[in-house]
Each structure stands twice: as structure tokens, then as C-alpha cells.
Motif scaffolding. Structure first.
Motif, mmCIF file in Angstrom:
data_model
loop_
_atom_site.group_PDB
_atom_site.id
_atom_site.type_symbol
_atom_site.label_atom_id
_atom_site.label_comp_id
_atom_site.label_asym_id
_atom_site.label_seq_id
_atom_site.Cartn_x
_atom_site.Cartn_y
_atom_site.Cartn_z
ATOM 1 N N UNK A 138 0.803 -1.038 -0.004
ATOM 2 C CA UNK A 138 0.030 0.144 -0.255
ATOM 3 C C UNK A 138 0.961 1.237 0.039
ATOM 4 N N UNK A 139 1.083 1.795 -0.930
ATOM 5 C CA UNK A 139 1.973 3.290 -1.020
ATOM 6 C C UNK A 139 1.677 4.283 -0.327
ATOM 7 N N UNK A 140 0.425 4.215 0.252
ATOM 8 C CA UNK A 140 -0.127 5.331 0.967
ATOM 9 C C UNK A 140 0.052 5.019 2.339
ATOM 10 N N UNK A 141 0.302 3.860 2.891
ATOM 11 C CA UNK A 141 0.490 3.542 4.319
ATOM 12 C C UNK A 141 1.699 3.873 4.803
ATOM 13 N N UNK A 142 1.732 4.525 6.027
ATOM 14 C CA UNK A 142 2.955 5.178 6.504
ATOM 15 C C UNK A 142 4.073 4.052 6.722
ATOM 16 N N UNK A 143 5.191 4.656 6.421
ATOM 17 C CA UNK A 143 6.627 3.531 6.518
ATOM 18 C C UNK A 143 6.490 3.351 8.091
ATOM 19 N N UNK A 144 7.030 1.940 7.964
ATOM 20 C CA UNK A 144 7.075 1.419 9.603
ATOM 21 C C UNK A 144 8.030 1.903 10.265
ATOM 22 N N UNK A 145 7.839 2.217 11.725
ATOM 23 C CA UNK A 145 9.071 2.984 12.343
ATOM 24 C C UNK A 145 9.082 1.934 13.592
ATOM 25 N N UNK A 146 10.332 1.448 13.643
ATOM 26 C CA UNK A 146 10.744 0.386 14.640
ATOM 27 C C UNK A 146 10.748 0.975 16.044
ATOM 28 N N UNK A 147 11.784 2.059 15.998
ATOM 29 C CA UNK A 147 12.065 2.707 17.300
ATOM 30 C C UNK A 147 10.802 3.114 18.104
ATOM 31 N N UNK A 148 9.754 3.753 17.823
ATOM 32 C CA UNK A 148 8.580 4.142 18.312
ATOM 33 C C UNK A 148 7.788 2.816 18.705
ATOM 34 N N UNK A 149 7.712 1.996 17.714
ATOM 35 C CA UNK A 149 7.097 0.586 18.022
ATOM 36 C C UNK A 149 7.723 0.142 19.459
ATOM 37 N N UNK A 150 8.996 -0.057 19.458
ATOM 38 C CA UNK A 150 9.423 -0.708 20.502
ATOM 39 C C UNK A 150 9.316 0.196 21.791
ATOM 40 N N UNK A 151 9.741 1.347 21.680
ATOM 41 C CA UNK A 151 9.122 2.324 22.877
ATOM 42 C C UNK A 151 7.558 2.181 23.180
ATOM 43 N N UNK A 152 6.771 2.124 22.419
ATOM 44 C CA UNK A 152 5.481 1.587 22.675
ATOM 45 C C UNK A 152 5.220 0.412 23.625
ATOM 46 N N UNK A 153 5.973 -0.592 23.150
ATOM 47 C CA UNK A 153 5.893 -1.816 23.687
ATOM 48 C C UNK A 153 6.654 -2.020 25.144
ATOM 49 N N UNK A 154 7.734 -1.011 25.283
ATOM 50 C CA UNK A 154 8.204 -0.971 26.534
ATOM 51 C C UNK A 154 7.582 -0.083 27.495
#
Length: 565
Positions: free
Chosen positions: A309-325
């Protein structure tokens, strides 16, 4: 509705006109109408950004993020509606001061936990339902005012997930459902909670006494068990009457001798996080440590492919890990070793995203790991055949003590360069050039003559000050031999602070040796709080390290001198 006489809050009631509503929202009615009757027939959908995210159990979740102006209005509407609606204790989502933990703790140590999910929760709440809710008792708003609110808080005819007004409206819509389901639970000595679209009942009774009105375990009378449980007739009726549908794929009854999960948390004996969630979070952090941010990001995308999906925002690993932590911290607490160990690693790896860490004194939290070893350097000066310690900080500067790189013939001047390498990879030896020398503060800054490689670095502590009796760790190479493969570490306590020749030091209760000079002094968060400098065995009266403020002064001077270069 009790108000504060000294500073009354604006309150919606039957006398609130659209114009008065606009005033309450800090704007005009004409500007409000623009969002749904705008120029050229523009519609509310034009003020949203639509995207999809992966659901935990498969499928895609549709998110509508309002633009800044509409988001502000929706936030103010949410505040006004919150003055009218007071959630009961069994409603735990979107309520200030409550969390997933508060929802899950109601169902610990139960014989059976029964979970169901409302299908298409937000899309099921339509414009007509929102308007009808506000017109009816107990709210009794003016129909035209109710229409304005419904227009501003719905998109394409339904409540959008992603708007700040949707949570409180969804809870208001479910108020009657909650009352009826809680009453049903009490009739059968069960516990009821709802977290958004997740509905949970829990029971102390044996399988054969479970109420058929809530959970039907007798769909097959010849083989009664909890594996094929279905929604009870009365429960299904109440949900249907209130305008919702049970998602048949999300119905499950869990026995106490298996893993019982409520909104992603295990509740068998206490509220806890699934070990698989912990392991996956730890693996994500390790991937950054071993592959770097971009490599870890590519790996994670390859392991979790999504539709093109070209309109889907790029996956950001660092904020994702931050949220999990942050989720782990919320459930297990900031002092939990599992959280702290991962948080310390993540904070030392991520340049932008951080998670909270208070000072906490346990040996495990300042243990030597590969991440620390790679940031500590051995410095060898050919001219004096001497050796000292150093460490990399943000910006690529290599820090050590000035006396480590002092010239043999004139200690007021440093050597031009020295050899720098790490025990983790001795074959890679670099030329380190002295770029700043402060003999008075006994601090030198070097730069490694290697422009194509970015080395891992320590961060200087910004928030937690060093205090007497604090535990710190001092790293370096006090007795380095060519066969060594480890960084020396001394765990010690701060005895006091003192000033010598206008330079601030901290005295410690352990012996420091000459080879430690220039090594980093770290707190429990593995952040730099000083530089190892003085050792009693070298003729000094005290074992002490330089305060980080002295390093910051030297860096500031260096930066000022090289600001134009």
C-alpha cells in the motif's frame, strides 16, 4: 452535575444552541459549518487522513486521523461530553486513571474467564446513533446542537477510530449495554468488565454450573466442555438489542489450568504480560544492537509483511519498541528487572526515542554487556609506551583524561595522535587525533581518523544528578594485557563531592588504578556521569572521578572553537 462555583465549567444542556456550542468550543458557528458544509461542497472526510494498521490477530484496522483544526474541536467536544458522562467502575477503556491492568485485575484467580468481542465496534456507531443519544434522556440536547456534534465527530456516517472524541462517545453509547450486562453478571455471581469492544465475564463456579444465559457450554450435550463455548442466549440478546454484534471468531472460554488472557494480559494468579510479548520485544532491541536501526527495520518488515500500500506510513521500529516498553512498564512497574534491562539497552541504542528510568541500585542493571564493551576504547601512545582508557560519546568524540595523551617532553601539550582499539575487535586499530586538550580539567577530546564508520556511543546523563551514596560503575582497562577480552568494571559508591582548583570531583569508596584513567563512569541507566581520573595508588590522596559537568564545559569550548569549521 456539580459545578465549581469559583470557576464554572461550560456545560451542555437543552438550552445550548449551535451558536453557544461554537462559543464553548472557542470558535464561531460559521467556522464549524465549514467542516461539513464547506466551500465547493467539501465533506468532513476531507479533513481526515485514512490509513490501516495490522490487527493483533490478523486483518486490518481502519484509522481516521483528523487534521489539526478538527482534532482540537473534537478534543474540546470530548471534554464537554465527559462532564455529562461518568463511567462506572466496570468500564475501563478511555477513562482517565484506568488502564488494561485495571480491566484485567477484576478477573484474576477465577475458575473460568469468558471473552467476547463486539464486531466492527466503531463503524457500528453511526451518525444517527450519536445524534439520537444526545437528543434522548438523560442528555436531552437541542436537536440542532446534537446534529452539529454528530457531524463533527463522525466521518462517512460512523464514528472514526482515531478521533479524540470517539472514546467518550463510544462509552456513552454503551452505557445502557453496560448496565444490562453488569446486572446479568450480578444475577449469576459473575464479574463483568468492558474495555472498548472487549467484553469479559469471569466465574468461580465449576463448568457444569456456568450460566447458560451468559456462556453456552452445552451446544453438544454429549460432549460438554469449555473448548466449544458459545455466547449465551440472554447475552446475545442484550448485545443485539443495543445495536451491536458478537464477533464469532473472538468467543473463548478459558479454564484456570490453562493460560487465561484478558485484553492481552494473563490473569491466572496475577496480572502479567505474556512471555512471548516480552521475548519479542527483547528480540527487537537485540536486532538493533546487532544490525543497526536500518538493518533491524528491514528484518522486522521481512518477518511481518503487510499488503503493498503506497499510502501506508513507513514502519517505524523505534517508536514501536518504545510503545511496547511503555506497556510493559505500565503493567510490571518501572523497578521490574525485566523492564529495566530492556529499557537500559533501548535507551542506549535509540537516538530519539526514550523510555523512563529512575535510579535503581541492582548489580544486574549495570552489568557488563556487549553494548557497553563496544563503547569502551583502549588508547596506546607509542611515544611513551603508555596505555589508558577512553569512550565514545554522541558526535563521535573519543573522551579520555588529558594526562593519558600528555606529551612525554612537555605535559602542557598533548601528543598529536595515538592508537585506539576495542577488546571486542583488536584487529581494527585506528589512529585517534587529539582535537582538544584541557590540562587544567584533565580532559582531552580525540577523533578517530575513520570517516566511513559510525561507532556506538554513550549518552551523557541529562536528568539524574549524582548524589552521595549513589552506586556507579567505572569501566576501563587498569590491567590490560594483549590476551584480554573484557572491560574492567568497578562497582562503587559515591562518598562525597569536592572541588580542587575549581574543578568538581566525586570521591568513591573503591581503589582506582592508572589504567582506569579516562574510562567512563556510568549510573544505573548506563549514562555517563563522569570520567575516571584520580587513583590513590598513583600518589593521589583520594580515588575520584571528574564530574560530567566538567566534560560538558570542555565540549562546549571545543564546539565554540570549531563552530565555523
Amino acid at each position: 452535575m456539580d459545578g465549581d462555583i469559583s470557576s464554572p465549567k461550560p456545560t451542555l444542556d437543552s438550552s445550548t444552541t449551535p451558536e453557544l456550542l461554537a462559543t464553548m468550543l472557542g470558535t464561531s458557528y460559521g467556522k464549524i459549518k465549514y467542516f461539513y458544509y464547506g466551500r465547493s461542497g467539501s465533506r468532513t472526510a476531507n479533513f481526515y487522513t485514512r490509513f490501516e494498521i495490522n490487527k493483533k490477530n490478523g486483518g486490518m484496522r481502519e484509522i481516521y486521523a483528523p487534521n489539526k483544526q478538527l482534532k482540537v474541536l473534537q478534543g474540546r467536544i470530548a471534554s464537554l461530553l465527559s462532564n455529562l458522562y461518568k463511567p462506572k467502575k466496570y468500564v475501563t477503556a478511555f477513562v482517565k486513571g484506568t488502564s488494561l491492568y485495571d480491566n484485567a485485575i477484576n478477573h484474576t484467580r477465577k475458575s473460568f474467564v469468558f471473552n467476547i468481542d463486539l464486531k466492527d465496534f466503531f463503524p457500528t456507531i453511526t451518525f444517527a446513533r450519536v445524534r439520537g443519544l444526545l437528543i434522548s434522556k438523560p442528555y436531552s440536547l437541542d436537536p440542532s446542537t446534537a446534529s452539529v456534534i454528530a457531524h463533527l465527530t463522525t466521518v462517512n456516517g460512523h464514528l472514526p477510530q482515531g478521533a479524540p472524541s470517539s472514546p467518550v462517545i463510544s462509552n456513552m453509547i454503551c452505557a445502557s449495554l453496560d448496565r444490562q450486562l453488569n446486572s446479568l453478571a450480578r444475577q449469576h455471581r459473575a464479574q463483568y468488565t468492558r474495555y472498548a469492544d472487549d467484553i469479559t465475564f469471569s466465574f468461580y463456579c465449576p463448568l457444569k454450573y456456568l450460566p447458560l444465559e451468559i456462556v453456552n457450554t452445552q451446544a453438544n450435550p454429549e460432549k460438554i466442555n469449555h473448548y466449544n463455548a458459545q455466547t449465551g442466549s440472554k447475552l446475545k440478546e442484550i448485545i443485539s438489542t443495543n445495536g451491536f454484534i458478537v464477533n464469532p471468531g473472538k468467543v473463548r472460554l478459558q479454564f484456570k489450568h490453562e493460560r487465561q488472557v484478558v485484553t492481552g494480559l494473563t490473569v491466572n494468579k496475577k496480572v502479567n504480560i505474556d512471555r512471548r510479548y516480552i521475548r519479542k520485544t527483547s528480540a527487537m532491541i537485540h536486532s538493533i544492537e546487532s544490525l543497526g536501526i536500518e538493518g533491524a527495520k528491514s528484518l522486522n518488515i521481512s518477518l511481518n509483511p503487510s499488503k503493498d500500500n503506497p499510502d501506508e506510513p513507513a514502519f517505524e521500529l523505534e517508536p514501536h519498541i518504545q510503545g511496547r516498553l511503555l506497556f510493559i512498564k505500565q503493567i510490571k512497574g518501572e523497578s521490574c528487572p525485566v523492564y529495566r534491562n530492556m529499557a537500559i539497552k533501548f535507551n542506549s541504542l535509540s537516538e530519539e526515542y526514550k523510555v523512563p528510568l529512575s535510579s535503581h541500585e541492582t548489580k544486574d542493571n549495570i552489568s557488563i554487556n556487549a553494548n557497553v564493551v563496544d563503547k569502551c576504547w583502549i588508547l596506546e601512545i607509542d611515544e611513551t609506551i603508555s596505555q589508558g582508557s577512553g569512550f565514545i560519546i554522541e558526535g563521535g568524540l573519543l573522551v579520555t583524561c588529558a594526562h593519558v595523551v600528555a606529551s612525554k617532553d612537555d605535559t602542557d601539550k598533548p601528543v598529536e595522535s595515538c592508537i585506539a582499539f576495542r577488546v571486542s575487535n583488536k584487529s581494527d586499530q585506528y589512529k585517534a587525533i587529539v582535537v582538544h586538550y584541557d590540562k587544567h580539567r584533565d580532559i582531552a577530546l580525540l577523533k578517530i581518523d575513520h570517516n566511513t564508520h559510525k561507532f556506538p556511543f554513550f549518552r551523557i546523563e541529562e536528568k539524574i544528578p549524582v548524589k552521595q551514596n549513589d552506586k556507579v560503575s567505572i569501566y576501563g582497562f587498569p590491567d590490560y594485557k594483549p590476551a584480554s577480552t573484557y572491560v574492567g568494571c568497578v562497582w562503587t559508591r559515591v562518598v562525597n563531592d569536592f572541588i580542587a582548583s575549581a574543578v568538581t570531583y566525586y570521591e568513591v569508596d573503591k581503589v582506582l588504578y592508572s589504567g582506569n584513567s579516562g574510562g567512563p563512569v556510568l549510573n544505573s541507566n548506563l549514562h555517563v556521569v563522569g570520567i575516571a581520573a584520580k587513583g590513590a595508588v598513583d600518589g593521589h590522596k583520594l580515588n575520584a572521578f571528574l564530574c560530567k559537568s566538567e566534560l560538558e564545559k570542555v565540549i562546549a569550548t571545543y564546539s565554540a572553537l570549531h563552530s565555523d569549521s
